[in-house]
Design an enzyme around this catalytic site. Structure first.
Site, mmCIF file in Angstrom:
data_model
loop_
_atom_site.group_PDB
_atom_site.id
_atom_site.type_symbol
_atom_site.label_atom_id
_atom_site.label_comp_id
_atom_site.label_asym_id
_atom_site.label_seq_id
_atom_site.Cartn_x
_atom_site.Cartn_y
_atom_site.Cartn_z
ATOM 1 C CG ASN A 172 -1.989 -1.086 1.099
ATOM 2 O OD1 ASN A 172 -2.972 -0.931 0.374
ATOM 3 N ND2 ASN A 172 -1.781 -2.195 1.802
ATOM 4 C CD GLU A 173 4.631 1.675 -2.890
ATOM 5 O OE1 GLU A 173 5.013 2.399 -1.947
ATOM 6 O OE2 GLU A 173 5.392 0.892 -3.481
ATOM 7 N NE ARG A 174 5.743 8.152 -1.468
ATOM 8 C CZ ARG A 174 6.962 8.611 -1.755
ATOM 9 N NH1 ARG A 174 7.542 9.494 -0.970
ATOM 10 N NH2 ARG A 174 7.585 8.201 -2.838
ATOM 11 C CB SER A 176 -2.856 3.169 -0.032
ATOM 12 O OG SER A 176 -1.951 2.622 -0.972
ATOM 13 C CB THR A 191 8.490 0.458 -3.441
ATOM 14 O OG1 THR A 191 7.802 1.249 -2.475
ATOM 15 C CG2 THR A 191 8.274 -1.013 -3.151
#
Length: 659
Positions: A172-174, A176, A191
């Protein structure tokens, strides 16, 4: 802890966390067994959970492995997984399940846990990286349904929320959303850079992954059961290493934000963060937890000489003044007691006392030397280098000074570093060797068959053959010898250990074993026969991207445990340096070695000899600069910091702490 919005426990190191977490999982499984209920675990992959569920080989050599109480080890004590269901957080897409264990989470879980426990068939669930792109949404919906059918996740377990450098949990990246569920996501470049070492280059890292969503993760542990049972339905966030310090602070002390997905855990009723001291304390240039960075702003603390030194250095940087110019007002306005004059002098002299251009001592110190051997000059010095270039990158200037000042300097290169050589470099050197050997056939002789090893253009990368790995190891060895000569070292005193734990041909290494320790013991015995080493320098940084520095430090500590008697008898001094990733804080430093412009340039020239790491290293970490640039700028920054604190101004400095 007043500023911590997510309950946080700080442990000395990852081993302590692994013991606690493994015990917590085992207790939960046994509790559910006693109740006749299933235990549903949420699991993750990567370097963090490797400490919790290592492969069976780690159990066989548990005395020297990363953690001594592990899930697989606990199975040998009678722990059964027959009542367990597992759901993994994520998987790259596309990804074949048989790919290298560093990149395929299916293979990772098999080799580190599933093949070594009695989990029933079909009880392990991992997102499928082979699902056609058009069918991924349907696959994600089915994954959500399976979790709900299992009754939800009891423990989104250790590491099991590992923390990414962008603050992601799972993938869950920035950005999300709080309500996101299992889905296909595009990976942030940070990432992908962090994962590059696993894939032998950023270009091979998949750009997408399937991940549980934030809402899916936060549902873990929510249960209508009585409060007494909630202790077992909880969520644990784990973070190891200095490079996680900044995002740990954001997740723990910052506001809930979709820019740091881990911050959503603040909303969970039974979540906690387990971090090692390195992840809490960070590095010289990073933000860190308040209770570690400046605990005095939270309330009264127990003061000692170290805390006083730390507080004065912190205050000087906060107000932009040298230590000797700090005033009573400066102290009182930053939650510190007055009495600046005496404190300033004590701290200034303590900092000044760490600076020495004679890292091995000088001849006039013979009468004032160590009690065990007052006239120890010149000294016998051993530098332990995890990779073939760590000696010159981390302490090349000090190495040059030790040699120039007449000390007998040995370097022990602990690993071959062979996986960090580009295929084309190996071909180039092999081509040169072939042409030199048969000049009459120059430019016409085809490569030997065993050199046709270039990996396919698409991931995953292939493991090199033994011949190729030997070729790459020889390249690193010759580069280290050339760098040693540039520093003035005697190449006869350069020792290449090739520790077995590193010789996998992959980023994922074997557990530390007795064979690794025996090599170190043999090296120390060989040097000791010529006379005991008076000084030992070793890598003390724990944030290299593939964990080799951490493992090598553990090996050296184990060796010292075996050879501890003669350390005591001889009064051997052990000093730790940090590598290309960070530097010691000024209040931590026990020895600061100033470098002249000429010495700094000589150090850079030595780093240049490592041509395979020049221009574009295979494992550069998250920093885009070349290694020589990082080393040069770090050493200059350390000297500039000492200058700002009011000490003498130097071109550059290398810093060490006593072990």
């Amino acid at each position: 802890r007043a500023r911590e919005r997510l309950p946080t426990e700080i442990f000395l190191d990852s081993e302590d966390i692994s013991r606690v977490v493994a015990a917590e999982i085992a207790a939960l499984i046994r509790s559910r067994q006693a109740e006749g209920r299933r235990c549903v675990l949420g699991l993750a992959t990567g370097s963090t959970p490797m400490h919790v569920y290592p492969c069976a080989a780690a159990v066989r050599c548990y005395r020297y492995c990363t953690a001594t109480v592990l899930l697989v080890y606990r199975r040998e004590e009678g722990l059964s997984f027959r009542n367990v269901l597992t759901f993994n957080l994520d998987e790259y897409h596309p990804m074949q399940p048989q790919a290298l264990q560093a990149v395929s989470y299916h293979r990772f879980m098999r080799e580190h846990l599933l093949d070594h426990v009695d989990l029933p068939p079909g009880a392990a669930h991992i997102p499928d990286g082979t699902v056609p792109l058009a069918e991924v949404p349907k696959h994600c919906q089915e994954y959500e349904r399976q979790i709900e059918e299992a009754g939800g996740i009891d423990l989104q377990a250790p590491a099991i929320l590992g923390l990414g450098r962008t603050g992601h949990i799972g993938f869950n990246e920035r950005g999300s959303a709080r309500g996101s569920t299992t889905r296909l996501i595009t990976l942030d470049r940070v990432t992908r850079v962090d994962a590059a070492s696993d894939f032998f280059g950023e270009g091979a890292v998949p750009r997408r992954a399937i991940t549980m969503g934030v809402a899916t993760i936060l549902k873990a542990g929510r249960d209508p059961a009585p409060l007494a049972e909630l202790f077992a339905r909880r969520m644990v966030l784990m973070a190891f290493g200095e490079n996680k310090a900044g995002v740990v602070r954001q997740a723990v002390e910052g506001p809930v934000s979709e820019q740091v997905a881990a911050s959503y855990l603040q909303e969970h009723p039974d979540a906690a963060a387990y971090v090692d001291y390195a992840a809490a304390a960070g590095t010289l240039w990073s933000r860190r937890l308040t209770r570690v960075q400046c605990p005095w702003v939270l309330g009264p603390i127990a003061w000692d000489a170290t805390q006083v030194k730390k507080a004065a250095c912190w205050l000087a940087q906060q107000v932009g003044k040298p230590v000797l110019k700090l005033t009573d007002d400066d102290y009182s306005e930053h939650s510190l007691q007055a009495g600046s004059y005496d404190i300033n002098l004590r701290v200034f002299y303590a900092l000044q006392g760490t600076i020495s251009g004679w890292p091995g001592g000088w001849a006039s110190q013979r009468a004032a030397g160590a009690a065990a051997e007052p006239a120890a000059f010149p000294k016998r010095v051993l530098i332990m280098s995890p990779h073939p270039d760590d000696d010159v990158i981390s302490m090349g200037g000090t190495l040059i000074r030790l040699v120039d000042q007449g000390h007998e300097v040995h370097v022990g290169y602990q690993t071959s570093g062979n996986i960090a050589v580009w295929d084309e470099d190996a071909l180039r050197f092999a081509d040169f060797a072939v042409q030199v050997r048969r000049p009459s056939q120059a430019w016409h002789l085809p490569f030997p068959t065993y050199l046709s090893f270039l990996p396919p253009p698409s991931p995953p990368p292939q493991v090199d053959s033994e011949e190729v790995l030997r070729t790459k190891a020889l390249i690193r060895k010759c580069e280290a010898r050339s760098a040693g000569r540039t520093c003035g070292a005697d190449v006869a005193n350069l020792h290449f250990l090739d520790m077995p734990f590193y010789q996998t041909g992959q980023v994922v290494k074997a557990p530390l074993s007795q064979a690794d320790i025996d090599l170190l013991v043999a090296l120390f015995d060989r040097i000791r026969r010529a006379g005991r080493p008076h000084q030992i320098f070793a890598a003390g940084d724990l944030s290299d991207p593939h964990g080799t520095h951490r493992t090598c430090l553990q090996a050296r500590a184990a060796q010292q445990g075996i050879c501890g008697d003669w350390y005591h008898e001889c009064g051997t001094e052990v000093l730790l340096y940090r590598g290309a990733w960070q530097e010691w804080e000024p209040w931590e430093v026990d020895l600061a070695v100033p470098l002249s412009p000429a010495e700094l340039q000589q150090k850079v020239d030595a780093i240049f000899k490592h041509q395979s790491q020049k221009d574009r290293a295979l494992f550069p970490g998250a920093d885009p600069r070349e290694f020589w640039q990082r080393a040069q700028e770090r050493n200059r920054a350390t000297a500039a910091l000492y200058d700002r604190l009011g000490l003498a101004e130097y071109e550059a400095m290398e810093a060490f702490v006593r072990y």
